[in-house]
Design an enzyme around this catalytic site. Structure first.
Site, PDB file in Angstrom:
ATOM      1  N   HIS A 127     -34.233  26.383 131.449  1.00 56.81           N
ATOM      2  CA  HIS A 127     -33.294  25.277 131.669  1.00 56.81           C
ATOM      3  C   HIS A 127     -32.011  25.755 132.362  1.00 56.81           C
ATOM      4  O   HIS A 127     -31.024  25.040 132.384  1.00 56.81           O
ATOM      5  CB  HIS A 127     -32.961  24.565 130.349  1.00 56.81           C
ATOM      6  CG  HIS A 127     -34.095  23.729 129.842  1.00 56.81           C
ATOM      7  ND1 HIS A 127     -34.106  23.131 128.598  1.00 56.81           N
ATOM      8  CD2 HIS A 127     -35.271  23.370 130.423  1.00 56.81           C
ATOM      9  CE1 HIS A 127     -35.241  22.458 128.437  1.00 56.81           C
ATOM     10  NE2 HIS A 127     -35.962  22.596 129.522  1.00 56.81           N
ATOM     11  N   CYS A 138     -24.359  23.531 149.962  1.00 63.03           N
ATOM     12  CA  CYS A 138     -25.136  24.618 150.582  1.00 63.03           C
ATOM     13  C   CYS A 138     -26.162  25.222 149.626  1.00 63.03           C
ATOM     14  O   CYS A 138     -26.985  26.043 150.035  1.00 63.03           O
ATOM     15  CB  CYS A 138     -24.202  25.693 151.114  1.00 63.03           C
ATOM     16  SG  CYS A 138     -23.307  26.592 149.829  1.00 63.03           S
TER      17      CYS A 138
HETATM   18  P1  OAD Z   1     -33.228  20.442 119.426  1.00 62.75           P
HETATM   19  O1  OAD Z   1     -31.807  20.176 119.079  1.00 62.75           O
HETATM   20  O2  OAD Z   1     -34.059  19.302 119.893  1.00 62.75           O
HETATM   21  O3  OAD Z   1     -33.973  21.072 118.174  1.00 62.75           O
HETATM   22  C1  OAD Z   1     -33.418  22.116 117.434  1.00 62.75           C
HETATM   23  C2  OAD Z   1     -34.479  22.621 116.470  1.00 62.75           C
HETATM   24  O4  OAD Z   1     -33.937  23.744 115.820  1.00 62.75           O
HETATM   25  C3  OAD Z   1     -34.887  21.616 115.392  1.00 62.75           C
HETATM   26  O5  OAD Z   1     -36.301  21.607 115.258  1.00 62.75           O
HETATM   27  C4  OAD Z   1     -34.249  22.184 114.118  1.00 62.75           C
HETATM   28  O6  OAD Z   1     -35.022  21.936 112.956  1.00 62.75           O
HETATM   29  C5  OAD Z   1     -34.244  23.657 114.451  1.00 62.75           C
HETATM   30  N1  OAD Z   1     -33.197  24.444 113.771  1.00 62.75           N
HETATM   31  C6  OAD Z   1     -31.984  24.066 113.323  1.00 62.75           C
HETATM   32  N2  OAD Z   1     -31.321  25.099 112.793  1.00 62.75           N
HETATM   33  C7  OAD Z   1     -32.142  26.176 112.895  1.00 62.75           C
HETATM   34  C8  OAD Z   1     -32.037  27.540 112.526  1.00 62.75           C
HETATM   35  N3  OAD Z   1     -30.949  28.040 111.960  1.00 62.75           N
HETATM   36  N4  OAD Z   1     -33.095  28.347 112.795  1.00 62.75           N
HETATM   37  C9  OAD Z   1     -34.199  27.888 113.401  1.00 62.75           C
HETATM   38  N5  OAD Z   1     -34.353  26.602 113.755  1.00 62.75           N
HETATM   39  C10 OAD Z   1     -33.341  25.758 113.520  1.00 62.75           C
HETATM   40  O7  OAD Z   1     -33.203  21.644 120.481  1.00 62.75           O
HETATM   41  P2  OAD Z   1     -34.302  22.061 121.565  1.00 62.75           P
HETATM   42  O8  OAD Z   1     -35.673  21.926 121.009  1.00 62.75           O
HETATM   43  O9  OAD Z   1     -33.891  23.367 122.099  1.00 62.75           O
HETATM   44  O10 OAD Z   1     -32.447  20.120 127.301  1.00 62.75           O
HETATM   45  O11 OAD Z   1     -34.077  20.955 122.660  1.00 62.75           O
HETATM   46  C11 OAD Z   1     -34.795  21.049 123.850  1.00 62.75           C
HETATM   47  C12 OAD Z   1     -33.972  20.542 124.993  1.00 62.75           C
HETATM   48  O12 OAD Z   1     -33.457  19.235 124.680  1.00 62.75           O
HETATM   49  C13 OAD Z   1     -32.703  21.345 125.276  1.00 62.75           C
HETATM   50  O13 OAD Z   1     -32.941  22.472 126.068  1.00 62.75           O
HETATM   51  C14 OAD Z   1     -31.860  20.349 126.007  1.00 62.75           C
HETATM   52  C15 OAD Z   1     -32.059  19.185 125.075  1.00 62.75           C
HETATM   53  O14 OAD Z   1     -31.787  17.941 125.563  1.00 62.75           O
HETATM   54  C16 OAD Z   1     -31.688  19.752 128.331  1.00 62.75           C
HETATM   55  O15 OAD Z   1     -30.470  19.639 128.253  1.00 62.75           O
HETATM   56  C17 OAD Z   1     -32.463  19.531 129.570  1.00 62.75           C
END
Ligand code: OAD
Length: 254
Positions: A127, A138
């Site tokens: 990402h 550019c």
């Molecule tokens: P999310 O915010 O959707 O999910 C976070 C995950 O981390 C959840 O499943 C939580 O249960 C878990 N979580 C929380 N605390 C944790 C911890 N201490 N250890 C392990 N897990 C934990 O984040 P992403 O899945 O990364 O994209 O989201 C994917 C994409 O959605 C991001 O890259 C971003 C967002 O919109 C863009 O901006 C394009």
């Protein structure tokens, strides 16, 4: 998860540690949850950014075209926040794991750069990076770690507006990075998924592709996700706690 890696509750951890001790090719996929213990807000769930902000207003090409100042203010705020935090034990454990497995690729959806700061080397930031700016004229790409950034930042070469070099909703991933990810997923023996809700494509499908190609799946997350039913090992807990325990168990096996 208990601190003692030998309790019954930690059986999946012991089994995974044994397997990892023999694995030649591993892909790890991380999401915002891996940086949560550093103090970087996740996107979904309690305290998640998308609770307070609308992605449509801040993380789409349309939002940037409509109100670039607002988008830059939001990214500048996040840059300021990330600049003040440090990699946590989960990031550090993944960096250490890389040194133990002959072919290791870390695919991350995170744009915060904390994996590299923790010492991970083979990192695919699918990402993009919040620390890079890209020219809307550019196309020139630059690292820029200033916080705060001048609002609005302009290209030194052509004078056009710069944008964060991150992937927004509605945008395609860089094909070369996608190809690299795909190749690693095809060959992986184990895929370790940590801290992602598994709902944003294409990353949400990576684990299923890897499984289709023959990899076994492990998940580290305090909560179940759509991927959980497909996993061979489910380690329920925070990545900053579970990953160091996994490393400890691997060391005890050797
Ligand atoms: P999310 O915010 O959707 O999910 C976070 C995950 O981390 C959840 O499943 C939580 O249960 C878990 N979580 C929380 N605390 C944790 C911890 N201490 N250890 C392990 N897990 C934990 O984040 P992403 O899945 O990364 O994209 O989201 C994917 C994409 O959605 C991001 O890259 C971003 C967002 O919109 C863009 O901006 C394009």
């Amino acid at each position: 998860m208990s601190d003692n890696p030998n309790t019954d509750k930690n059986r999946p951890l012991i089994g995974l540690a044994q397997t990892l001790g023999q694995v030649q090719r591993l892909v790890a996929l991380t999401g915002a949850g891996v940086s949560a213990e550093s103090g970087v807000p996740t996107f979904r769930g309690p305290g998640g950014l998308w609770r307070d902000f609308r992605a449509e207003d801040l993380a789409t090409p349309q939002a940037f075209a409509r109100d670039p100042r607002l988008v830059w203010e939001w990214y500048d705020w996040r840059r300021g926040l990330i600049a003040q935090v440090s990699p946590n034990p989960g990031h550090l454990a993944l960096a250490e794991l890389e040194g133990l497995i002959p072919e290791f690729l870390l695919i991350t959806q995170n744009v915060d750069g904390l994996h590299r700061r923790a010492g991970s080397l083979n990192v695919l930031e699918i990402h993009g990076s919040i620390w890079e700016v890209r020219c809307t004229g550019c196309g020139g790409l630059d690292e820029d770690r200033r916080t705060p950034l001048p609002l609005m930042p302009w290209c030194r070469n052509c004078g056009a507006l710069l944008r964060p070099n991150v992937v927004w909703f509605g945008e395609a991933l860089d094909p070369a990075r996608l190809q690299m990810a795909h190749e690693a997923l095809r060959l992986a023996q184990v895929m370790l998924v940590a801290g992602t809700s598994g709902v944003v494509q294409p990353a949400a499908s990576f684990a299923l592709w890897a499984k289709e190609y023959g990899a076994r799946l492990a998940e580290i997350n305090p909560d179940p996700t759509p991927l959980t039913p497909y996993c061979d090992w489910v380690l329920q807990g925070k990545s900053g706690e579970v990953l160091p325990l996994l490393l400890t168990a691997m060391r005890q096996n050797n």
